[in-house]
Enzyme design. Structure first.
Site, PDB file in Angstrom:
ATOM      1  N   TYR A  46       0.601  -1.252  -0.069  1.00  0.00           N
ATOM      2  CA  TYR A  46       0.012  -0.177  -0.092  1.00  0.00           C
ATOM      3  C   TYR A  46       0.606   1.374   0.043  1.00  0.00           C
ATOM      4  O   TYR A  46       0.347   2.163  -0.633  1.00  0.00           O
ATOM      5  CB  TYR A  46      -0.961  -0.003   1.154  1.00  0.00           C
ATOM      6  CG  TYR A  46      -2.213  -0.807   0.912  1.00  0.00           C
ATOM      7  CD1 TYR A  46      -3.236  -0.162   0.033  1.00  0.00           C
ATOM      8  CD2 TYR A  46      -2.621  -2.029   1.239  1.00  0.00           C
ATOM      9  CE1 TYR A  46      -4.221  -0.665  -0.218  1.00  0.00           C
ATOM     10  CE2 TYR A  46      -3.608  -2.621   1.025  1.00  0.00           C
ATOM     11  CZ  TYR A  46      -4.709  -2.021   0.108  1.00  0.00           C
ATOM     12  OH  TYR A  46      -5.757  -2.733  -0.238  1.00  0.00           O
ATOM     13  N   ARG A  76       2.004   1.884  -3.367  1.00  0.00           N
ATOM     14  CA  ARG A  76       0.882   2.404  -4.291  1.00  0.00           C
ATOM     15  C   ARG A  76       0.412   3.755  -3.931  1.00  0.00           C
ATOM     16  O   ARG A  76       0.175   4.563  -4.871  1.00  0.00           O
ATOM     17  CB  ARG A  76      -0.219   1.318  -4.225  1.00  0.00           C
ATOM     18  CG  ARG A  76      -0.042   0.045  -4.728  1.00  0.00           C
ATOM     19  CD  ARG A  76      -1.148  -0.698  -4.730  1.00  0.00           C
ATOM     20  NE  ARG A  76      -2.423  -0.167  -5.558  1.00  0.00           N
ATOM     21  CZ  ARG A  76      -3.601  -0.213  -5.381  1.00  0.00           C
ATOM     22  NH1 ARG A  76      -4.149  -1.078  -4.204  1.00  0.00           N
ATOM     23  NH2 ARG A  76      -4.492   0.457  -6.033  1.00  0.00           N
ATOM     24  N   GLN A 112     -14.560   4.447  -7.191  1.00  0.00           N
ATOM     25  CA  GLN A 112     -13.976   3.162  -6.683  1.00  0.00           C
ATOM     26  C   GLN A 112     -12.367   3.692  -6.439  1.00  0.00           C
ATOM     27  O   GLN A 112     -11.531   2.648  -5.823  1.00  0.00           O
ATOM     28  CB  GLN A 112     -14.029   2.179  -7.869  1.00  0.00           C
ATOM     29  CG  GLN A 112     -15.364   1.798  -8.141  1.00  0.00           C
ATOM     30  CD  GLN A 112     -15.175   0.375  -9.121  1.00  0.00           C
ATOM     31  OE1 GLN A 112     -15.061  -0.541  -8.738  1.00  0.00           O
ATOM     32  NE2 GLN A 112     -15.209   0.789 -10.480  1.00  0.00           N
ATOM     33  N   ASN A 113     -12.127   4.753  -6.688  1.00  0.00           N
ATOM     34  CA  ASN A 113     -10.486   4.862  -6.548  1.00  0.00           C
ATOM     35  C   ASN A 113     -10.302   5.249  -5.193  1.00  0.00           C
ATOM     36  O   ASN A 113     -10.876   5.909  -4.668  1.00  0.00           O
ATOM     37  CB  ASN A 113      -9.946   6.143  -7.729  1.00  0.00           C
ATOM     38  CG  ASN A 113     -10.132   5.528  -9.140  1.00  0.00           C
ATOM     39  OD1 ASN A 113     -10.406   4.468  -9.427  1.00  0.00           O
ATOM     40  ND2 ASN A 113     -10.184   6.302 -10.033  1.00  0.00           N
ATOM     41  N   HIS A 135     -14.452   2.795  -2.027  1.00  0.00           N
ATOM     42  CA  HIS A 135     -13.471   1.766  -1.684  1.00  0.00           C
ATOM     43  C   HIS A 135     -12.353   2.434  -0.814  1.00  0.00           C
ATOM     44  O   HIS A 135     -11.492   1.815  -0.647  1.00  0.00           O
ATOM     45  CB  HIS A 135     -12.777   1.012  -3.084  1.00  0.00           C
ATOM     46  CG  HIS A 135     -13.723   0.128  -3.876  1.00  0.00           C
ATOM     47  ND1 HIS A 135     -13.453  -0.234  -4.857  1.00  0.00           N
ATOM     48  CD2 HIS A 135     -14.985  -0.194  -3.576  1.00  0.00           C
ATOM     49  CE1 HIS A 135     -14.445  -1.095  -5.480  1.00  0.00           C
ATOM     50  NE2 HIS A 135     -15.535  -0.911  -4.534  1.00  0.00           N
ATOM     51  N   CYS A 176      -4.318   1.567  21.209  1.00  0.00           N
ATOM     52  CA  CYS A 176      -4.810   0.243  21.954  1.00  0.00           C
ATOM     53  C   CYS A 176      -3.882  -0.843  21.597  1.00  0.00           C
ATOM     54  O   CYS A 176      -4.119  -2.030  22.111  1.00  0.00           O
ATOM     55  CB  CYS A 176      -6.491  -0.252  21.555  1.00  0.00           C
ATOM     56  SG  CYS A 176      -6.475  -0.906  19.597  1.00  0.00           S
ATOM     57  N   GLY A 197     -14.190   4.508 -16.897  1.00  0.00           N
ATOM     58  CA  GLY A 197     -12.996   3.690 -16.733  1.00  0.00           C
ATOM     59  C   GLY A 197     -13.192   2.700 -15.757  1.00  0.00           C
ATOM     60  O   GLY A 197     -12.458   2.561 -14.749  1.00  0.00           O
ATOM     61  N   PRO A 204     -11.789   2.856 -23.154  1.00  0.00           N
ATOM     62  CA  PRO A 204     -11.281   2.544 -24.475  1.00  0.00           C
ATOM     63  C   PRO A 204     -11.772   1.019 -25.032  1.00  0.00           C
ATOM     64  O   PRO A 204     -11.358   1.061 -26.154  1.00  0.00           O
ATOM     65  CB  PRO A 204      -9.861   2.796 -24.214  1.00  0.00           C
ATOM     66  CG  PRO A 204      -9.616   3.051 -22.629  1.00  0.00           C
ATOM     67  CD  PRO A 204     -10.976   3.197 -22.213  1.00  0.00           C
TER      68      PRO A 204
HETATM   69  P1  NAD Z   1      -9.772  -2.211 -13.300  1.00  0.00           P
HETATM   70  O1  NAD Z   1      -8.257  -2.140 -13.472  1.00  0.00           O
HETATM   71  O2  NAD Z   1     -10.413  -3.614 -13.147  1.00  0.00           O
HETATM   72  O3  NAD Z   1     -10.626  -1.488 -14.515  1.00  0.00           O
HETATM   73  C1  NAD Z   1      -9.965  -0.387 -15.400  1.00  0.00           C
HETATM   74  C2  NAD Z   1     -10.934   0.001 -16.536  1.00  0.00           C
HETATM   75  O4  NAD Z   1     -10.446   1.208 -16.934  1.00  0.00           O
HETATM   76  C3  NAD Z   1     -10.940  -0.881 -17.607  1.00  0.00           C
HETATM   77  O5  NAD Z   1     -11.989  -1.018 -18.229  1.00  0.00           O
HETATM   78  C4  NAD Z   1      -9.786  -0.263 -18.799  1.00  0.00           C
HETATM   79  O6  NAD Z   1     -10.294  -0.435 -20.033  1.00  0.00           O
HETATM   80  C5  NAD Z   1     -10.229   1.385 -18.443  1.00  0.00           C
HETATM   81  N1  NAD Z   1      -9.214   2.230 -19.053  1.00  0.00           N
HETATM   82  C6  NAD Z   1      -7.905   1.974 -19.309  1.00  0.00           C
HETATM   83  N2  NAD Z   1      -7.547   3.057 -19.452  1.00  0.00           N
HETATM   84  C7  NAD Z   1      -8.393   3.948 -19.397  1.00  0.00           C
HETATM   85  C8  NAD Z   1      -8.290   5.460 -19.699  1.00  0.00           C
HETATM   86  N3  NAD Z   1      -7.462   6.312 -20.140  1.00  0.00           N
HETATM   87  N4  NAD Z   1      -9.491   6.218 -19.646  1.00  0.00           N
HETATM   88  C9  NAD Z   1     -10.710   5.356 -19.406  1.00  0.00           C
HETATM   89  N5  NAD Z   1     -10.571   4.137 -19.150  1.00  0.00           N
HETATM   90  C10 NAD Z   1      -9.627   3.714 -19.033  1.00  0.00           C
HETATM   91  O7  NAD Z   1     -10.362  -1.111 -12.556  1.00  0.00           O
HETATM   92  P2  NAD Z   1     -11.712  -0.887 -11.774  1.00  0.00           P
HETATM   93  O8  NAD Z   1     -12.701  -1.355 -12.513  1.00  0.00           O
HETATM   94  O9  NAD Z   1     -11.567   0.540 -11.127  1.00  0.00           O
HETATM   95  O10 NAD Z   1     -11.562  -1.635 -10.254  1.00  0.00           O
HETATM   96  C11 NAD Z   1     -10.925  -2.528  -9.641  1.00  0.00           C
HETATM   97  C12 NAD Z   1     -10.498  -2.100  -8.289  1.00  0.00           C
HETATM   98  O11 NAD Z   1      -8.971  -1.464  -8.623  1.00  0.00           O
HETATM   99  C13 NAD Z   1     -11.256  -1.102  -7.719  1.00  0.00           C
HETATM  100  O12 NAD Z   1     -11.516  -1.613  -6.160  1.00  0.00           O
HETATM  101  C14 NAD Z   1     -10.271   0.053  -7.500  1.00  0.00           C
HETATM  102  O13 NAD Z   1     -10.463   0.542  -6.007  1.00  0.00           O
HETATM  103  C15 NAD Z   1      -8.845  -0.452  -7.628  1.00  0.00           C
HETATM  104  N6  NAD Z   1      -7.916   0.470  -8.200  1.00  0.00           N
HETATM  105  C16 NAD Z   1      -8.117   1.825  -7.844  1.00  0.00           C
HETATM  106  C17 NAD Z   1      -6.695   2.376  -8.517  1.00  0.00           C
HETATM  107  C18 NAD Z   1      -6.802   4.038  -8.116  1.00  0.00           C
HETATM  108  O14 NAD Z   1      -7.242   4.177  -7.053  1.00  0.00           O
HETATM  109  N7  NAD Z   1      -6.295   4.782  -9.030  1.00  0.00           N
HETATM  110  C19 NAD Z   1      -5.957   1.806  -9.311  1.00  0.00           C
HETATM  111  C20 NAD Z   1      -5.884   0.680  -9.652  1.00  0.00           C
HETATM  112  C21 NAD Z   1      -7.029  -0.273  -8.904  1.00  0.00           C
END
Ligand code: NAD
Length: 278
Positions: free
Chosen positions: A70, A73, A105-106, A125, A170, A209, A236
């Site tokens: 973490y 990341r 979700q980010n 999330h 704690c 995305g 995309p």
């Molecule tokens: P995912 O990785 O499963 O999917 C990402 C999606 O984004 C795909 O459909 C892909 O085609 C699309 N994508 C790729 N490049 C793009 C762009 N330039 N513009 C628009 N779309 C684009 O991720 P998810 O569906 O968000 O879920 C998975 C889990 O991953 C979630 O729980 C999330 O919290 C976590 N996550 C978060 C981050 C972050 O906070 N930035 C990064 C990685 C994963």
């Protein structure tokens, strides 16, 4: 950019315009998605997928390794800057006020750093800049200890002093404030009910995305499609959500990246839902 059947429905509704974002909106800020080639994490001689690392089971077995992952990341997120799509959502919120809602979700915090308000941003999330006591001590959500560096080399382990800062008063471990794959959503921490309720009243749901692998986003899309409300998917690559949109009466799939589509899309939505010059 939006077909008439979608535009008319948006104009006719007074409900909120709800954006649902996933890792894809931050990809052009340099934060890898989980599906990309950089998705795995090495512990000893074994490679772990994010779906294995981001679990309560992994944290119980190897808390220092999960924290190391973490912190790495989080370092990637802290060194990234909001992109044109994040900024477009900030402009849209300024214009739409309470008709705007963002469900993300980010865990990278980029929407808030760009300038979206915490009140209208549901981080379903969590957020990697924060942590919580495993025992649930108050305050529930806390900033990460300041002693932990914001940049983190991939190979770097935590030393004893750093590990000690990751304990609650704690004595229990602090854990990252993120929803793990083997946990469930809730309302107090992750706004589960509020996000689902937003889907029930939304004038439109715009999904940007996300691959469709998580359950609350799936439910939200299904709810909106079942209501026959506009469902707009930006990605995309085709996803389960783009398929739902294309099969739905007022759905549309806009194929492209977030920075290519979202700025123009928010302008179009503003004109439809809020009127020109508002
Ligand atoms: P995912 O990785 O499963 O999917 C990402 C999606 O984004 C795909 O459909 C892909 O085609 C699309 N994508 C790729 N490049 C793009 C762009 N330039 N513009 C628009 N779309 C684009 O991720 P998810 O569906 O968000 O879920 C998975 C889990 O991953 C979630 O729980 C999330 O919290 C976590 N996550 C978060 C981050 C972050 O906070 N930035 C990064 C990685 C994963």
């Amino acid at each position: 950019m939006l077909p008439d059947r979608v535009g008319r429905a948006i104009t006719a509704s007074a409900g909120p315009i709800v954006f649902l974002t996933g890792a894809g909106i931050s990809a052009e800020s340099g934060i890898p998605t989980f599906r990309g080639p950089e998705g795995f994490w090495r512990v000893g001689s074994r490679n772990y997928q994010p779906t294995e690392m981001a679990t309560a089971v992994a944290f119980a077995r190897m808390p220092a390794e999960v924290w190391r992952w973490y912190l790495f990341r989080r370092g990637v997120c802290r060194s990234a800057a909001p992109n044109a799509a994040h900024r477009a959502l900030v402009r849209f919120e300024k214009r739409a006020g309470d008709r705007f809602l963002l469900v993300t979700q980010n865990v990278d915090g980029l929407h808030l750093r760009a300038g979206n308000s915490a009140a209208r941003t549901y981080q379903i999330h969590g957020n990697a800049d924060f942590c919580r006591c495993m025992r649930g001590c108050l305050p529930v959500v806390r900033e990460l200890p300041v002693k932990l560096s914001e940049s983190w080399e991939k190979e770097r382990s935590l030393d004893d002093a750093e590990l000690a800062t990751l304990r609650c008063a704690c004595g229990e471990w602090l854990r990252p404030h993120v929803l793990w794959f083997d946990e469930s959503y809730d309302e107090p921490v992750y706004r589960y009910v509020s996000a689902q309720r937003a889907a029930e009243t939304a004038a439109a749901l715009i999904v940007v995305g996300t691959s469709g692998a998580t359950s609350l986003p799936t439910r939200m899309c299904e709810t909106v499609a079942a209501r026959g409300a506009p469902l707009i998917v930006v990605d995309p690559e085709p996803t389960v959500f783009s398929a739902v949109a294309e099969a739905s009466a007022r759905g549309v799939y806009l194929r492209g990246t977030a920075t290519e589509i979202v700025p123009e899309l928010t302008e179009a939505l503003g004109a439809l839902a809020l009127g020109r010059g508002v």
